[in-house]
Design an enzyme around this catalytic site. Sequence first.
Site, mmCIF file in Angstrom:
data_model
loop_
_atom_site.group_PDB
_atom_site.id
_atom_site.type_symbol
_atom_site.label_atom_id
_atom_site.label_comp_id
_atom_site.label_asym_id
_atom_site.label_seq_id
_atom_site.Cartn_x
_atom_site.Cartn_y
_atom_site.Cartn_z
ATOM 1 N N ARG A 1 0.665 -1.124 0.001
ATOM 2 C CA ARG A 1 0.003 0.191 -0.177
ATOM 3 C C ARG A 1 0.864 1.211 0.102
ATOM 4 N NH1 ARG A 1 -5.002 0.155 1.945
ATOM 5 N NH2 ARG A 1 -4.501 -1.875 3.151
ATOM 6 N N CYS B 1 -26.096 -3.921 -8.906
ATOM 7 C CA CYS B 1 -27.402 -4.130 -8.010
ATOM 8 C C CYS B 1 -27.257 -4.709 -6.779
ATOM 9 C CB CYS B 1 -28.207 -5.249 -8.965
ATOM 10 S SG CYS B 1 -28.471 -4.532 -10.488
HETATM 11 C C1 LIG Z 1 1.602 -11.262 4.430
HETATM 12 C C2 LIG Z 1 1.528 -9.922 4.059
HETATM 13 N N1 LIG Z 1 2.596 -9.279 3.824
HETATM 14 C C3 LIG Z 1 2.219 -7.879 3.013
HETATM 15 C C4 LIG Z 1 1.255 -7.387 2.967
HETATM 16 C C5 LIG Z 1 1.352 -5.907 2.451
HETATM 17 O O1 LIG Z 1 0.538 -5.190 3.003
HETATM 18 P P1 LIG Z 1 0.311 -3.500 2.736
HETATM 19 O O2 LIG Z 1 -0.125 -3.494 1.317
HETATM 20 O O3 LIG Z 1 -0.350 -2.901 3.786
HETATM 21 O O4 LIG Z 1 1.777 -3.101 2.810
HETATM 22 C C6 LIG Z 1 0.035 -8.126 3.284
HETATM 23 C C7 LIG Z 1 -1.426 -7.634 3.035
HETATM 24 O O5 LIG Z 1 -2.335 -8.224 3.344
HETATM 25 C C8 LIG Z 1 0.246 -9.561 3.903
HETATM 26 O O6 LIG Z 1 -0.890 -9.978 4.149
#
Ligand SMILES: Cc1ncc(COP(=O)(O)O)c(C=O)c1O
Length: 457
Positions: A302, A381
């Site tokens: 993210r 929907c």
């Molecule tokens: C094991 C693991 N690593 C990394 C991530 C990446 O998380 P983020 O996109 O919040 O950095 C996730 C997200 O679900 C995850 O489950």
Amino acid sequence: MDHFRYQDGELWCERVRVAELAERFGTPLYIYSAQTIRDHFGRFVEAFAPVRPAVRYALKAAGNTHLVRLLASLGAGADVVSIGELERAWMAGVPMGSITFAGVGKTEAELRAALDGSHSPLRGTALAARHAPGPVERRGSVGWCNAESEQELQRLERIASELGLIARAALRVNPNVDAQTHRFTTTGLSENKFGVDIERAPEIFGRFAGSPSLRLAGLHVHIGSPVYRHEPFVRAAEALSAAASLLAAGGHAIEILNLGGGWGADYTTGQSLWARDYAAQLLPILRPWADLGVEIAFEPGRTIVGNAGLLVTRVQYVKAGRARTFAVCDAGMHTLLRPSLYEAFHFIWPARVRAEHVPVRREPAPDLPGLAPCDVVGPVCESADLLAQQRPLPPIAQDDLLAVFTAGAYGMSMSSNYNDHGRPAEVLVEGGRVRCIRRRDTLAGLFEPEFDVETTP
Ligand SMILES: Cc1ncc(COP(=O)(O)O)c(C=O)c1O
């Protein structure tokens, strides 16, 4: 924050007008800013530079091969959670040794392909022949698997033995730390399905010590996403460090400490800590391990791509009801699921506005004249099909373009064909250059797997 800015009332991505992209590629459309990806990745690496971080970009956030290729060119490895993501990462040019295979339910077939490319489902395909970075059967094994259970380790050990290989793994531990995020994205509590209780690490390491086919080489933790405070990360890192010390004292070689992902993005202006703020708290815990030669890994998704993506949608109808006004758009829960699934906030604003409506900050209720509450909804929907509810917006008219900000992470990757809508196109902007990196789904492509099924399983 990112390279999406208003200039003379028009929204731009780097040096390209968003409206121009919408006209050229249609809507809904995902637009990514390459410079924003570069900035966020660079900041993350710089913040953790004292521990020489192994940054494994989490493909689940946004897996388009062209985005992954861009990140690989900057030095990113990949964190993958399925055979699909594994093959994508490899197709995008991430070396197998820089791929970490995570995920709570890895199948036999997935583990085989992760260890040995001759089991890749892409083997012998025209796609691999044209676009793969090399012969698939000779690509080797992933760097390591993040194993989530003893049974998974047993399966991995058996497959490695059958293939005549030594599999490398990190044990995902569950530290029972509250990430203080949405309950659907909390993963580090005892009631969550992820990892094994951290106290059991010595027993499990003991069980696989001396295995000829499996090297349990480290620990992995991921407590949830997004985590906006540093305290949960610190608690998880402390727990990981304490478990690693215990294992080292018991004679187990620790080669990897993997802190996972979960770092924030700015859905509102200034919402997220900077990578250097997280790092300031974590480096004192991690540095002694790095100084011993332990590989310190991270799996950010993210924070790298969240702010780098914008979703553009066209208003189809404006409908004033008894209680609410609805802007019915061509994007909805099938295009961006986060508001429906997590009640997540995305800043939404018209791509063209009058001078008095240029937003200074991205926030739920900007202090600007002439705004009126509006529900921004999609064509699906379901009453859950919404992008925003009772959101103060400038006057919206039919055919206006709305921009949904911070849509780069878990946007396109969670989109679907629900109600038989095609998934959108994606474009990547670099300065004034525009590249379509994914064609919009065609209906023929959508229907094709249902025809001639008796001859093609
Ligand atoms: C094991 C693991 N690593 C990394 C991530 C990446 O998380 P983020 O996109 O919040 O950095 C996730 C997200 O679900 C995850 O489950």
